[in-house]
Structures are given as C-alpha cells and as structure tokens.
Design an enzyme around this catalytic site. Structure first.
Site, PDB file in Angstrom:
ATOM      1  N   LYS A   1    -103.498 -26.658 -27.696  1.00 26.71           N
ATOM      2  CA  LYS A   1    -102.172 -26.047 -27.542  1.00 26.71           C
ATOM      3  C   LYS A   1    -101.284 -26.429 -28.743  1.00 26.71           C
ATOM      4  O   LYS A   1    -101.225 -27.614 -29.102  1.00 26.71           O
ATOM      5  CB  LYS A   1    -101.534 -26.533 -26.242  1.00 26.71           C
ATOM      6  CG  LYS A   1    -100.209 -25.896 -25.975  1.00 26.71           C
ATOM      7  CD  LYS A   1     -99.561 -26.411 -24.722  1.00 26.71           C
ATOM      8  CE  LYS A   1     -98.126 -25.954 -24.693  1.00 26.71           C
ATOM      9  NZ  LYS A   1     -97.277 -26.765 -23.874  1.00 26.71           N
TER      10      LYS A   1
ATOM     11  N   ASN B   1     -99.992  -6.638 -24.019  1.00 28.22           N
ATOM     12  CA  ASN B   1     -99.135  -5.460 -23.937  1.00 28.22           C
ATOM     13  C   ASN B   1     -98.796  -5.168 -22.483  1.00 28.22           C
ATOM     14  O   ASN B   1     -99.212  -5.896 -21.579  1.00 28.22           O
ATOM     15  CB  ASN B   1     -99.774  -4.258 -24.639  1.00 28.22           C
ATOM     16  CG  ASN B   1    -101.104  -3.905 -24.040  1.00 28.22           C
ATOM     17  OD1 ASN B   1    -101.229  -3.687 -22.830  1.00 28.22           O
ATOM     18  ND2 ASN B   1    -102.140  -3.869 -24.874  1.00 28.22           N
TER      19      ASN B   1
ATOM     20  N   ASP C   1    -104.308  -3.641 -30.852  1.00 23.66           N
ATOM     21  CA  ASP C   1    -104.816  -3.257 -32.174  1.00 23.66           C
ATOM     22  C   ASP C   1    -105.000  -4.478 -33.073  1.00 23.66           C
ATOM     23  O   ASP C   1    -105.863  -4.488 -33.938  1.00 23.66           O
ATOM     24  CB  ASP C   1    -103.856  -2.267 -32.844  1.00 23.66           C
ATOM     25  CG  ASP C   1    -103.989  -0.878 -32.235  1.00 23.66           C
ATOM     26  OD1 ASP C   1    -105.124  -0.456 -31.993  1.00 23.66           O
ATOM     27  OD2 ASP C   1    -102.949  -0.242 -31.977  1.00 23.66           O
TER      28      ASP C   1
ATOM     29  N   LYS D   1    -105.463  12.554 -33.215  1.00 21.73           N
ATOM     30  CA  LYS D   1    -106.363  11.478 -32.754  1.00 21.73           C
ATOM     31  C   LYS D   1    -107.673  12.063 -32.226  1.00 21.73           C
ATOM     32  O   LYS D   1    -108.750  11.515 -32.451  1.00 21.73           O
ATOM     33  CB  LYS D   1    -105.700  10.655 -31.644  1.00 21.73           C
ATOM     34  CG  LYS D   1    -104.948   9.457 -32.179  1.00 21.73           C
ATOM     35  CD  LYS D   1    -104.318   8.620 -31.093  1.00 21.73           C
ATOM     36  CE  LYS D   1    -103.152   7.839 -31.708  1.00 21.73           C
ATOM     37  NZ  LYS D   1    -102.306   7.176 -30.741  1.00 21.73           N
TER      38      LYS D   1
ATOM     39  N   LYS E   1    -110.974  10.884 -34.098  1.00 21.85           N
ATOM     40  CA  LYS E   1    -111.943  10.065 -33.356  1.00 21.85           C
ATOM     41  C   LYS E   1    -113.058  10.915 -32.758  1.00 21.85           C
ATOM     42  O   LYS E   1    -113.872  10.403 -31.991  1.00 21.85           O
ATOM     43  CB  LYS E   1    -111.222   9.237 -32.288  1.00 21.85           C
ATOM     44  CG  LYS E   1    -110.173   8.285 -32.861  1.00 21.85           C
ATOM     45  CD  LYS E   1    -109.739   7.215 -31.879  1.00 21.85           C
ATOM     46  CE  LYS E   1    -108.603   6.364 -32.475  1.00 21.85           C
ATOM     47  NZ  LYS E   1    -108.210   5.231 -31.653  1.00 21.85           N
TER      48      LYS E   1
ATOM     49  N   PHE F   1    -107.317   8.150 -24.759  1.00 25.76           N
ATOM     50  CA  PHE F   1    -105.913   8.283 -24.403  1.00 25.76           C
ATOM     51  C   PHE F   1    -105.086   8.153 -25.679  1.00 25.76           C
ATOM     52  O   PHE F   1    -105.530   7.539 -26.647  1.00 25.76           O
ATOM     53  CB  PHE F   1    -105.505   7.186 -23.409  1.00 25.76           C
ATOM     54  CG  PHE F   1    -105.779   7.573 -21.980  1.00 25.76           C
ATOM     55  CD1 PHE F   1    -107.086   7.709 -21.524  1.00 25.76           C
ATOM     56  CD2 PHE F   1    -104.738   7.822 -21.104  1.00 25.76           C
ATOM     57  CE1 PHE F   1    -107.346   8.091 -20.221  1.00 25.76           C
ATOM     58  CE2 PHE F   1    -104.979   8.201 -19.793  1.00 25.76           C
ATOM     59  CZ  PHE F   1    -106.283   8.329 -19.347  1.00 25.76           C
TER      60      PHE F   1
HETATM   61  N1  CTP Z   1    -108.452   2.225 -28.619  1.00 25.48           N
HETATM   62  C1  CTP Z   1    -109.650   1.556 -28.872  1.00 25.48           C
HETATM   63  N2  CTP Z   1    -109.649   0.425 -29.627  1.00 25.48           N
HETATM   64  C2  CTP Z   1    -108.503  -0.043 -30.167  1.00 25.48           C
HETATM   65  C3  CTP Z   1    -107.292   0.633 -29.921  1.00 25.48           C
HETATM   66  C4  CTP Z   1    -107.294   1.767 -29.163  1.00 25.48           C
HETATM   67  O1  CTP Z   1    -110.680   1.971 -28.380  1.00 25.48           O
HETATM   68  N3  CTP Z   1    -108.540  -1.137 -30.904  1.00 25.48           N
HETATM   69  C5  CTP Z   1    -108.484   3.438 -27.813  1.00 25.48           C
HETATM   70  C6  CTP Z   1    -107.618   3.406 -26.568  1.00 25.48           C
HETATM   71  O2  CTP Z   1    -108.380   2.974 -25.441  1.00 25.48           O
HETATM   72  C7  CTP Z   1    -107.200   4.856 -26.422  1.00 25.48           C
HETATM   73  C8  CTP Z   1    -107.190   5.377 -27.851  1.00 25.48           C
HETATM   74  O3  CTP Z   1    -107.956   4.459 -28.618  1.00 25.48           O
HETATM   75  O4  CTP Z   1    -108.146   5.605 -25.687  1.00 25.48           O
HETATM   76  C9  CTP Z   1    -105.868   5.552 -28.510  1.00 25.48           C
HETATM   77  O5  CTP Z   1    -105.103   4.423 -28.439  1.00 25.48           O
HETATM   78  P1  CTP Z   1    -103.636   4.376 -29.083  1.00 25.48           P
HETATM   79  O6  CTP Z   1    -103.109   2.980 -28.944  1.00 25.48           O
HETATM   80  O7  CTP Z   1    -102.803   5.504 -28.573  1.00 25.48           O
HETATM   81  O8  CTP Z   1    -103.907   4.755 -30.570  1.00 25.48           O
HETATM   82  P2  CTP Z   1    -104.458   4.004 -31.801  1.00 25.48           P
HETATM   83  O9  CTP Z   1    -105.736   4.654 -32.161  1.00 25.48           O
HETATM   84  O10 CTP Z   1    -104.466   2.533 -31.606  1.00 25.48           O
HETATM   85  O11 CTP Z   1    -103.372   4.424 -32.894  1.00 25.48           O
HETATM   86  P3  CTP Z   1    -101.804   4.064 -33.014  1.00 25.48           P
HETATM   87  O12 CTP Z   1    -101.582   2.812 -32.203  1.00 25.48           O
HETATM   88  O13 CTP Z   1    -101.629   3.897 -34.445  1.00 25.48           O
HETATM   89  O14 CTP Z   1    -101.074   5.266 -32.455  1.00 25.48           O
END
Ligand code: CTP
Length: 407
Positions: free
Chosen positions: A293, A214, A283, A341, A345, A327
């Site tokens: 490869k 990302n 995610d 969130k 969480k 975040f």
């Molecule tokens: N985070 C995490 N593990 C993941 C994804 C996210 O610990 N696999 C943490 C990030 O470090 C951040 C928070 O979760 O502090 C929120 O991340 P964000 O990408 O905004 O949200 P998601 O929970 O992944 O939900 P969505 O993408 O559906 O909005």
C-alpha cells in the site's frame, strides 16, 4: 412496455396468502393493460388479504377460489386454466405454497393447478427474512429449480414484519414484467449456440487498496446474458466486479482487470458463436502496480498510465466466423461515432449509448440507445429498459445467426 409479447397470451396468476398479495393487484393490472388475459386463482388465505372482487374488477375475468368450481363449459376450472395458461405465475409465493409445490401436494385450487400444469411456472416468493432463509424453504427452492420451475428472488428492503433492511420483499412490478417478457418471447432460436457476454467495468490496481475504475454497474451485460439464456443459448458471462447477483443457470467467470478479461475471453472464444462486449473495459491502467500500500508520505506526484488491450478489436481480428457485437459509450455525435467504431472494429452490430443524459446509462436501469448494423441505424435513439434493450439485441442476434447459417 412491449405490449406485443403479452397480446393473446393467457397468464394464470396464483395468489397465495401473504401481505404482498396487494402488490399482485398491480401486477395483474399491468399484465391486463399489456394485452394478456389474466386468470386469477386465490388460496383461502389470500382472500383474507385482498378481496377477489378487486382482482375481478381489474382483470374482467372470474376469480377462482374453489377447487371444484367449473367454467361455463362445465370443465373444472383449475384443470382448464392449467391447460390454457402460457405461464403460471405464483405471486406472492408463501413458504407454504413453495413447500407444497416441492412435495407435489394438491389439496386446494392453487396447489392443484401447479401439479396439473405442463406450462412454465414462475414462483415469486415474498416472506419474512427468517422464513426465506429457513433451511427447509431453501431446500424446497432448490428442488423446484431442479425441476425447471422459475424463481424470481425476493429483494432486500423494508419488510411488513418491521425489519428495516432484510431479504424477503416482493420484487418491483417492472422486474416481474421484464422476466415474463423474456420467458414468453416467441423467438427462441439460440438453442445449441454459445453466447459469450462481457459485463461490468474493470478495476485497474494502483496498489492492493486502490484502483482506477469506472461507473459501469454491469446491469446491461447481465440483462443480455439473461435474455440469451431465455432464448435457449448456452451463456458464458465474463463479469468485472459488480454488486449484481449471479444469474441462475448461467456460467459466470469473475475477473477484475482488463488483462484478466482478455484472457477469459480468449479461453472461451473458440466455442463462441457470438460475442457481445457490453463490458466497460478501462482503456488505461496505472503503468506500475505497487505490491505494498502506498503511504501518504510517499504519494507519487503523478500517475503514469499504460494502454490496456482492446479486447473487442482483438476478437474481431481473430480467425473463425462468429457474430461480434460491441457497445459504444458516447456523449456527442452518437450515431456518427458509433458507425465509425463499427467499421474500425469490423463489427456485425454496435449498440450506441448516449451517456450524456442524466438518469440513463451507467448504473441506471435505462439506456438511451440505438442498434446499428452494417446496413445502418435501426430506428431512432430511444430510451429502453436495459432488459428490453437486451431482448432486442438478442432478437437481432437470432436473425443474424440464421442469415449466417443460410450463407
Ligand atoms: N472495449 C474493449 N476493450 C477496451 C475498451 C473497450 O473491448 N480496452 C470494447 C467495449 O466493451 C465496447 C467497445 O469496445 O464494446 C467500445 O467501447 P468504448 O469505450 O465506447 O470505445 P473505445 O473503443 O474505448 O473508444 P473511445 O473510448 O475512444 O470512445
């Protein structure tokens, strides 16, 4: 700029003889506008680059160039300044002043001030790249760091000597201001606390060459780690791949994938008083990773995906009392989604970012953000420099840890 940090502060700005002396004029101006009393000390060679009158006009303070000059009370200037300054900033710091400071030489007004002071000293070297890389210069820097002198490293770019892309450039004024803000922050309060910070994105391999990733640069997490360290915390920074230089004095654990990040977080969690999850963890990951490869002819028609662990969720469910900060990267319904969130969480604080606006968020030095704790949003969505936002998060954390200890 956060004026309140500089108001009432005295900053001794020592200018040594390099071409970047003209950039110190801008620094003096910004600090003065932010409310600091800026007292300038110039070396004999600095005066050849910029006239003392320039600094005097900008700071409305006398400029000291003479070792034996005294203030209106009859005290020798370099002694009175070394006592009253909250911080001494040497900008630019030439190879010569670094060498003198490392050896404790006090043969002019600038070097004598450095030897005489008990305040924090920040050196901002700027010079030709070969002078910077010279072993003696590097050795002197190491000696100064060991003695607790702060060094803001030069940047890579065009140098006055004609090099197009080399190390040695004087940093941007904002970079210096941000560093000083952290250093002068009155609230320290993280002494004896271990702060675990995650930063950057993760790379989820498809094969040995390709990955899903990302746009995270890691700047936000690194700024938090630096702000926590500035407040006296013991910081462990778990970092995904970034182009950033490891912050000096901070333990950095480098990882690549979400699963490696999860393991690193688990390893350091027992000793953490607070966990700040600034990392943009992927995610999903490819459900299969090819050892070899993947050849063009064998390109799969589609990529199967599997879910990565939610590390933040896991941290907040783990036993033991610690402050957990997450975040939320959002592009719509910012505050509502972030509050959701926070609750889902079970977080103590969530930093909601609007990533939908150009020029802020991923890769940028700015963030359009708002802090939300269990009692609700604090203020409005605002554009912050990431280092400034990091300072605010740390100020909140200092308060939260205090409240926790009082319970
Ligand atoms: N985070 C995490 N593990 C993941 C994804 C996210 O610990 N696999 C943490 C990030 O470090 C951040 C928070 O979760 O502090 C929120 O991340 P964000 O990408 O905004 O949200 P998601 O929970 O992944 O939900 P969505 O993408 O559906 O909005």
């Amino acid at each position: 700029m956060t004026e309140y940090i500089f108001k009432g502060k005295t900053i001794a700005l020592g200018v040594s003889g390099g071409i970047a002396a003209y950039k110190a004029v801008d620094l003096a101006s910004e600090l003065t506008q932010a409310g600091a009393t800026v007292k300038i000390i110039m070396s004999e060679n600095a005066v050849k680059f910029v006239s003392p009158i320039t600094f005097q006009s900008i700071t409305c303070q006398p400029v000291i160039t003479d070792l034996f000059a005294s203030n209106p009370q009859g005290r020798i200037y370099h002694i009175s300044i070394s006592e009253e300054a909250d911080v001494i900033v040497i900008a630019p710091a030439t190879a010569n002043i670094l060498a003198k400071a490392a050896c404790g030489i006090a043969d002019d007004t600038l070097s004598t001030t450095i030897v005489a002071t008990r305040s924090a000293v920040v050196m901002i070297p700027a010079m030709n790249n070969y002078m910077w890389l010279n072993k003696a210069t590097q050795h002197n820097l190491e000696t100064l760091r060991e003695r607790g002198i702060h060094i803001i490293e030069p940047e890579v770019g065009r140098l006055a000597c004609g090099e197009e892309e080399a190390i040695g450039r004087f940093p941007k004024t904002e970079t210096i201001i941000d560093y000083l803000k952290n250093l002068l922050t009155v609230v320290r309060g993280l002494e004896g606390k271990t702060i675990l910070v995650t930063a950057g994105g993760t790379h989820e391999p498809i094969d040995p060459v390709r990955f899903i990733g990302n746009r995270s640069s890691g700047k936000m997490g690194y700024a938090i780690a630096e702000a926590a360290e500035a407040r006296g915390g013991d910081v462990v920074l778990i970092s995904g791949p970034t182009c950033l230089r490891p912050p000096y004095g901070i333990k950095v654990v480098n990882v690549e994938t979400a699963r490696q990040m999860k393991q690193a977080v688990l390893d350091y969690l027992p000793q953490a008083d607070a966990v700040i999850m600034a990392a943009a963890i992927a995610d999903f990951r490819p459900s299969e990773e090819s050892v070899e490869k993947i050849k063009k002819e064998k390109m799969p028609k589609s990529l199967g995906l599997g879910l990565n662990p939610d590390i933040l969720q896991m941290v907040s469910e783990k036993e033991g009392r610690r402050i957990v900060v997450g975040f939320a990267a959002e592009s719509e319904n910012i505050i509502e989604s972030a509050v959701e969130k926070l609750k889902k969480k079970n977080l103590d604080l969530i930093v909601a970012n609007n990533i939908g606006k150009p020029g802020v968020g991923f890769g940028s030095d700015l963030n359009l953000a708002i802090l939300i704790d269990r009692s609700g949003p604090m203020g409005d969505l605002k554009t912050y420099r990431k280092s400034d936002l990091a300072g605010r998060i740390m100020d909140w954390l200092v308060g939260a840890l205090k409240r926790d200890a009082a319970d």
